[in-house]
Design an enzyme around this catalytic site. Structure first.
Site, PDB file in Angstrom:
ATOM      1  N   TYR A  89       0.719  -1.227   0.161  1.00 28.03           N
ATOM      2  CA  TYR A  89      -0.094  -0.132   0.021  1.00 28.03           C
ATOM      3  C   TYR A  89       0.948   1.488   0.124  1.00 28.03           C
ATOM      4  O   TYR A  89       0.606   2.159  -0.825  1.00 28.03           O
ATOM      5  CB  TYR A  89      -0.936   0.007   1.157  1.00 28.03           C
ATOM      6  CG  TYR A  89      -2.042  -0.964   0.920  1.00 28.03           C
ATOM      7  CD1 TYR A  89      -3.040  -0.610   0.351  1.00 28.03           C
ATOM      8  CD2 TYR A  89      -1.890  -2.203   1.563  1.00 28.03           C
ATOM      9  CE1 TYR A  89      -4.200  -1.505   0.330  1.00 28.03           C
ATOM     10  CE2 TYR A  89      -3.029  -3.209   1.233  1.00 28.03           C
ATOM     11  CZ  TYR A  89      -4.138  -2.958   0.649  1.00 28.03           C
ATOM     12  OH  TYR A  89      -5.153  -3.978   0.409  1.00 28.03           O
ATOM     13  N   ASN A 112     -12.628  -0.693  -5.411  1.00 26.76           N
ATOM     14  CA  ASN A 112     -12.333  -0.977  -6.795  1.00 26.76           C
ATOM     15  C   ASN A 112     -13.730  -1.771  -7.427  1.00 26.76           C
ATOM     16  O   ASN A 112     -13.681  -2.697  -6.807  1.00 26.76           O
ATOM     17  CB  ASN A 112     -10.967  -1.965  -6.795  1.00 26.76           C
ATOM     18  CG  ASN A 112     -10.929  -2.356  -8.295  1.00 26.76           C
ATOM     19  OD1 ASN A 112     -11.425  -1.902  -8.966  1.00 26.76           O
ATOM     20  ND2 ASN A 112      -9.699  -3.492  -8.285  1.00 26.76           N
ATOM     21  N   CYS A 120      -6.503  -5.269  -7.790  1.00 21.62           N
ATOM     22  CA  CYS A 120      -6.138  -4.836  -6.335  1.00 21.62           C
ATOM     23  C   CYS A 120      -5.690  -6.241  -5.353  1.00 21.62           C
ATOM     24  O   CYS A 120      -5.060  -5.622  -4.313  1.00 21.62           O
ATOM     25  CB  CYS A 120      -7.713  -4.380  -5.669  1.00 21.62           C
ATOM     26  SG  CYS A 120      -8.964  -5.256  -5.869  1.00 21.62           S
ATOM     27  N   HIS A 121      -5.977  -7.279  -5.932  1.00 16.26           N
ATOM     28  CA  HIS A 121      -5.315  -8.451  -5.216  1.00 16.26           C
ATOM     29  C   HIS A 121      -3.823  -8.290  -5.271  1.00 16.26           C
ATOM     30  O   HIS A 121      -3.304  -8.977  -4.228  1.00 16.26           O
ATOM     31  CB  HIS A 121      -5.865  -9.672  -5.842  1.00 16.26           C
ATOM     32  CG  HIS A 121      -5.443  -9.861  -7.350  1.00 16.26           C
ATOM     33  ND1 HIS A 121      -6.102  -9.358  -8.462  1.00 16.26           N
ATOM     34  CD2 HIS A 121      -4.296 -10.490  -7.738  1.00 16.26           C
ATOM     35  CE1 HIS A 121      -5.456  -9.592  -9.159  1.00 16.26           C
ATOM     36  NE2 HIS A 121      -4.490 -10.380  -9.086  1.00 16.26           N
ATOM     37  N   GLU A 147      -1.342 -16.326 -10.139  1.00 20.22           N
ATOM     38  CA  GLU A 147      -0.342 -15.621 -10.878  1.00 20.22           C
ATOM     39  C   GLU A 147       0.981 -16.086 -10.958  1.00 20.22           C
ATOM     40  O   GLU A 147       1.838 -15.853 -11.805  1.00 20.22           O
ATOM     41  CB  GLU A 147      -0.659 -14.053 -10.642  1.00 20.22           C
ATOM     42  CG  GLU A 147      -1.981 -13.673 -11.330  1.00 20.22           C
ATOM     43  CD  GLU A 147      -2.149 -12.347 -11.149  1.00 20.22           C
ATOM     44  OE1 GLU A 147      -1.153 -11.624 -10.726  1.00 20.22           O
ATOM     45  OE2 GLU A 147      -3.474 -11.652 -11.450  1.00 20.22           O
TER      46      GLU A 147
END
Length: 150
Positions: A89, A112, A120-121, A147
């Site tokens: 963040y 979001n 946002c993850h 991912e």
């Protein structure tokens, strides 16, 4: 007119809300409601399916963001975070306004409207810990593992 399509995904049911030319929202929902598809909402579902099976890293559907100027600035910065990469963040705050804005950035990330497409993850705590995800931390964990294994 708004259009809705649904996808049964590894994260549960996703609701895609579109207008004629833009995707507006992706929501985690408990059940499939009455679908009102258009070509764009169906295309978004196809792109999400491709993402979930590891064939897509970048989304091409057109989007429209509705939020405050601050939220939109944060979401735009967030959309530049690459597939398989995480940032804190505080890092995101530096990209947008300055390190003291981390709390305000967190508030915008939480609002979001297009999770997965605007990733946002990929935002984690300062020590790499999983903190805050509107869809639940288990979904955030799944997305990050997905991912990183490709």
């Amino acid at each position: 007119m708004l259009y809705k399509s649904y996808l049964k995904s590894p994260l549960g049911i996703l609701e895609v809300i579109a207008e004629e030319k833009n995707i507006l929202e992706i929501n985690f929902v408990g059940q499939i409601k009455r679908q009102n598809n258009n070509a764009l909402s169906k295309r978004c579902v196809v792109e999400l399916k491709e993402y979930f099976v590891g064939q897509r890293k970048i989304f091409s559907v057109p989007i429209k963001l509705s939020g405050t100027p601050w939220q939109q600035k944060v979401w735009l910065a967030l959309s530049r975070v690459q597939y398989g990469v995480t940032i804190s963040y505080a890092d995101l705050a530096l990209m947008v306004a300055g390190v003291k804005a981390a709390r305000a950035v967190g508030g915008a990330v939480n609002k979001n409207p297009l999770p997965i497409i605007i990733p946002c993850h990929r935002v984690v705590g300062s020590k790499g810990d999983l903190v805050g995800y509107n869809g639940g931390l288990w979904r955030k964990k799944w997305l990050l593992e997905h991912e990183n294994k490709l």
